[in-house]
Design a protein around this motif. Sequence first.
Motif, PDB file in Angstrom:
ATOM      1  N   VAL A  95       0.846  -1.192   0.000  1.00 17.22           N
ATOM      2  CA  VAL A  95       0.000   0.000   0.000  1.00 17.22           C
ATOM      3  C   VAL A  95       0.877   1.236   0.000  1.00 17.22           C
ATOM      4  O   VAL A  95       2.032   1.191   0.419  1.00 17.22           O
ATOM      5  CB  VAL A  95      -0.962   0.057   1.216  1.00 17.22           C
ATOM      6  CG1 VAL A  95      -1.870  -1.146   1.257  1.00 17.22           C
ATOM      7  CG2 VAL A  95      -0.209   0.209   2.511  1.00 17.22           C
ATOM      8  N   PHE A  96       0.318   2.320  -0.460  1.00 20.02           N
ATOM      9  CA  PHE A  96       0.979   3.607  -0.341  1.00 20.02           C
ATOM     10  C   PHE A  96       0.569   4.206   0.989  1.00 20.02           C
ATOM     11  O   PHE A  96      -0.615   4.233   1.335  1.00 20.02           O
ATOM     12  CB  PHE A  96       0.568   4.549  -1.478  1.00 20.02           C
ATOM     13  CG  PHE A  96       1.081   5.942  -1.271  1.00 20.02           C
ATOM     14  CD1 PHE A  96       2.401   6.243  -1.512  1.00 20.02           C
ATOM     15  CD2 PHE A  96       0.244   6.936  -0.798  1.00 20.02           C
ATOM     16  CE1 PHE A  96       2.897   7.520  -1.297  1.00 20.02           C
ATOM     17  CE2 PHE A  96       0.722   8.216  -0.572  1.00 20.02           C
ATOM     18  CZ  PHE A  96       2.050   8.508  -0.828  1.00 20.02           C
ATOM     19  N   GLY A  97       1.523   4.672   1.755  1.00 21.24           N
ATOM     20  CA  GLY A  97       1.205   5.335   3.017  1.00 21.24           C
ATOM     21  C   GLY A  97       2.034   4.792   4.162  1.00 21.24           C
ATOM     22  O   GLY A  97       3.027   4.096   3.968  1.00 21.24           O
ATOM     23  N   ASN A  98       1.576   5.115   5.357  1.00 24.84           N
ATOM     24  CA  ASN A  98       2.295   4.718   6.565  1.00 24.84           C
ATOM     25  C   ASN A  98       1.700   3.435   7.155  1.00 24.84           C
ATOM     26  O   ASN A  98       0.832   2.805   6.547  1.00 24.84           O
ATOM     27  CB  ASN A  98       2.270   5.867   7.587  1.00 24.84           C
ATOM     28  CG  ASN A  98       0.855   6.273   7.943  1.00 24.84           C
ATOM     29  OD1 ASN A  98      -0.079   5.483   7.881  1.00 24.84           O
ATOM     30  ND2 ASN A  98       0.679   7.526   8.316  1.00 24.84           N
ATOM     31  N   GLU A  99       2.156   3.058   8.335  1.00 25.18           N
ATOM     32  CA  GLU A  99       1.685   1.810   8.943  1.00 25.18           C
ATOM     33  C   GLU A  99       0.185   1.861   9.244  1.00 25.18           C
ATOM     34  O   GLU A  99      -0.511   0.855   9.102  1.00 25.18           O
ATOM     35  CB  GLU A  99       2.461   1.476  10.215  1.00 25.18           C
ATOM     36  CG  GLU A  99       2.088   0.102  10.741  1.00 25.18           C
ATOM     37  CD  GLU A  99       2.922  -0.377  11.907  1.00 25.18           C
ATOM     38  OE1 GLU A  99       2.822  -1.570  12.233  1.00 25.18           O
ATOM     39  OE2 GLU A  99       3.664   0.427  12.508  1.00 25.18           O
ATOM     40  N   LYS A 100      -0.336   3.018   9.617  1.00 21.63           N
ATOM     41  CA  LYS A 100      -1.776   3.127   9.856  1.00 21.63           C
ATOM     42  C   LYS A 100      -2.568   2.879   8.579  1.00 21.63           C
ATOM     43  O   LYS A 100      -3.604   2.217   8.600  1.00 21.63           O
ATOM     44  CB  LYS A 100      -2.139   4.496  10.454  1.00 21.63           C
ATOM     45  CG  LYS A 100      -1.804   4.614  11.910  1.00 21.63           C
ATOM     46  CD  LYS A 100      -2.331   5.910  12.496  1.00 21.63           C
ATOM     47  CE  LYS A 100      -2.043   5.943  13.987  1.00 21.63           C
ATOM     48  NZ  LYS A 100      -2.731   7.008  14.661  1.00 21.63           N
ATOM     49  N   ASN A 101      -2.078   3.412   7.456  1.00 19.88           N
ATOM     50  CA  ASN A 101      -2.728   3.146   6.167  1.00 19.88           C
ATOM     51  C   ASN A 101      -2.694   1.659   5.840  1.00 19.88           C
ATOM     52  O   ASN A 101      -3.670   1.107   5.324  1.00 19.88           O
ATOM     53  CB  ASN A 101      -2.051   3.923   5.031  1.00 19.88           C
ATOM     54  CG  ASN A 101      -2.077   5.417   5.221  1.00 19.88           C
ATOM     55  OD1 ASN A 101      -1.028   6.049   5.258  1.00 19.88           O
ATOM     56  ND2 ASN A 101      -3.255   6.006   5.360  1.00 19.88           N
ATOM     57  N   LEU A 102      -1.579   1.029   6.132  1.00 12.72           N
ATOM     58  CA  LEU A 102      -1.423  -0.397   5.878  1.00 12.72           C
ATOM     59  C   LEU A 102      -2.404  -1.212   6.712  1.00 12.72           C
ATOM     60  O   LEU A 102      -3.109  -2.083   6.193  1.00 12.72           O
ATOM     61  CB  LEU A 102       0.017  -0.829   6.174  1.00 12.72           C
ATOM     62  CG  LEU A 102       0.340  -2.304   6.009  1.00 12.72           C
ATOM     63  CD1 LEU A 102       0.085  -2.789   4.593  1.00 12.72           C
ATOM     64  CD2 LEU A 102       1.793  -2.566   6.414  1.00 12.72           C
ATOM     65  N   ILE A 103      -2.495  -0.918   7.988  1.00 13.02           N
ATOM     66  CA  ILE A 103      -3.418  -1.638   8.869  1.00 13.02           C
ATOM     67  C   ILE A 103      -4.854  -1.431   8.409  1.00 13.02           C
ATOM     68  O   ILE A 103      -5.647  -2.379   8.369  1.00 13.02           O
ATOM     69  CB  ILE A 103      -3.212  -1.220  10.341  1.00 13.02           C
ATOM     70  CG1 ILE A 103      -1.871  -1.764  10.839  1.00 13.02           C
ATOM     71  CG2 ILE A 103      -4.356  -1.705  11.226  1.00 13.02           C
ATOM     72  CD1 ILE A 103      -1.451  -1.252  12.195  1.00 13.02           C
ATOM     73  N   SER A 104      -5.195  -0.219   8.038  1.00  7.42           N
ATOM     74  CA  SER A 104      -6.542   0.067   7.553  1.00  7.42           C
ATOM     75  C   SER A 104      -6.857  -0.767   6.309  1.00  7.42           C
ATOM     76  O   SER A 104      -7.940  -1.367   6.206  1.00  7.42           O
ATOM     77  CB  SER A 104      -6.668   1.558   7.248  1.00  7.42           C
ATOM     78  OG  SER A 104      -7.968   1.865   6.829  1.00  7.42           O
ATOM     79  N   GLU A 105      -5.928  -0.830   5.377  1.00  4.23           N
ATOM     80  CA  GLU A 105      -6.136  -1.619   4.157  1.00  4.23           C
ATOM     81  C   GLU A 105      -6.244  -3.109   4.471  1.00  4.23           C
ATOM     82  O   GLU A 105      -7.072  -3.817   3.885  1.00  4.23           O
ATOM     83  CB  GLU A 105      -5.016  -1.366   3.153  1.00  4.23           C
ATOM     84  CG  GLU A 105      -5.116  -2.188   1.891  1.00  4.23           C
ATOM     85  CD  GLU A 105      -6.398  -1.962   1.089  1.00  4.23           C
ATOM     86  OE1 GLU A 105      -6.803  -2.896   0.360  1.00  4.23           O
ATOM     87  OE2 GLU A 105      -6.999  -0.878   1.169  1.00  4.23           O
ATOM     88  N   LEU A 106      -5.436  -3.596   5.399  1.00  8.35           N
ATOM     89  CA  LEU A 106      -5.501  -5.012   5.764  1.00  8.35           C
ATOM     90  C   LEU A 106      -6.858  -5.363   6.372  1.00  8.35           C
ATOM     91  O   LEU A 106      -7.441  -6.410   6.052  1.00  8.35           O
ATOM     92  CB  LEU A 106      -4.368  -5.375   6.729  1.00  8.35           C
ATOM     93  CG  LEU A 106      -2.967  -5.353   6.133  1.00  8.35           C
ATOM     94  CD1 LEU A 106      -1.920  -5.553   7.225  1.00  8.35           C
ATOM     95  CD2 LEU A 106      -2.814  -6.381   5.036  1.00  8.35           C
ATOM     96  N   PHE A 107      -7.365  -4.501   7.232  1.00  7.89           N
ATOM     97  CA  PHE A 107      -8.700  -4.720   7.790  1.00  7.89           C
ATOM     98  C   PHE A 107      -9.758  -4.666   6.698  1.00  7.89           C
ATOM     99  O   PHE A 107     -10.654  -5.506   6.649  1.00  7.89           O
ATOM    100  CB  PHE A 107      -9.027  -3.692   8.882  1.00  7.89           C
ATOM    101  CG  PHE A 107      -8.591  -4.102  10.257  1.00  7.89           C
ATOM    102  CD1 PHE A 107      -9.179  -5.182  10.906  1.00  7.89           C
ATOM    103  CD2 PHE A 107      -7.601  -3.395  10.916  1.00  7.89           C
ATOM    104  CE1 PHE A 107      -8.775  -5.544  12.185  1.00  7.89           C
ATOM    105  CE2 PHE A 107      -7.196  -3.761  12.197  1.00  7.89           C
ATOM    106  CZ  PHE A 107      -7.777  -4.838  12.825  1.00  7.89           C
ATOM    107  N   ASP A 108      -9.660  -3.682   5.813  1.00  5.26           N
ATOM    108  CA  ASP A 108     -10.645  -3.557   4.732  1.00  5.26           C
ATOM    109  C   ASP A 108     -10.668  -4.809   3.861  1.00  5.26           C
ATOM    110  O   ASP A 108     -11.735  -5.326   3.523  1.00  5.26           O
ATOM    111  CB  ASP A 108     -10.365  -2.321   3.880  1.00  5.26           C
ATOM    112  CG  ASP A 108     -10.699  -1.020   4.583  1.00  5.26           C
ATOM    113  OD1 ASP A 108     -11.363  -1.059   5.641  1.00  5.26           O
ATOM    114  OD2 ASP A 108     -10.296   0.043   4.074  1.00  5.26           O
TER     115      ASP A 108
END
Length: 169
Positions: A95-108
């Motif tokens: 994903v593009f972004g930081n670890e919070k973006n990554l976690i959000s995408e993984l949950f999604d």
Amino acid sequence: MAEEIVNRVANSGLININMDDLLPSGERVVLDLAPVLFQGMMLREKDLREFVAGHDWSQYQNKHVAVTCSEDAIIPAWAFMLVAVSLTPFARTIVFGNEKNLISELFDQAIRQLDVTEYADKRILVHGCGKVEVPASAFVALSVKLQPLVKALMFGEACSTVPLYKKMS
């Protein structure tokens, strides 16, 4: 004669969903392009291509990777694409972004793939406190997916629930 102890939570018929259980396993890493910047301000194609050619991409094998630049710099979109192309054979998620973006995408992703048929006409309790900080977007996505099927939807712990939805009979 002592009164028999009854576990009302166990007998309640509640199905618990622990948000931590939805998050896919695997190491999460952030790949920061800041060290590749020219004078800390901009990315030059030559520098990036040298980085890509010399970087050990196998270190990202089966990992979840967020690609970012921690510096406020001029970075063309193709640069992130080039890094993603290099990561694709190795990383599980990019994903593009930081670890919070990554976690959000993984949950999604996990919620989109979640088979919710087993929750039809059941009373569901979503646990929000766990080892990982769950983004609000994950709670929203799960609520939207569950609400059309479930008998009741609650948040919290069995001893202290917040009712969110109850199907009218």
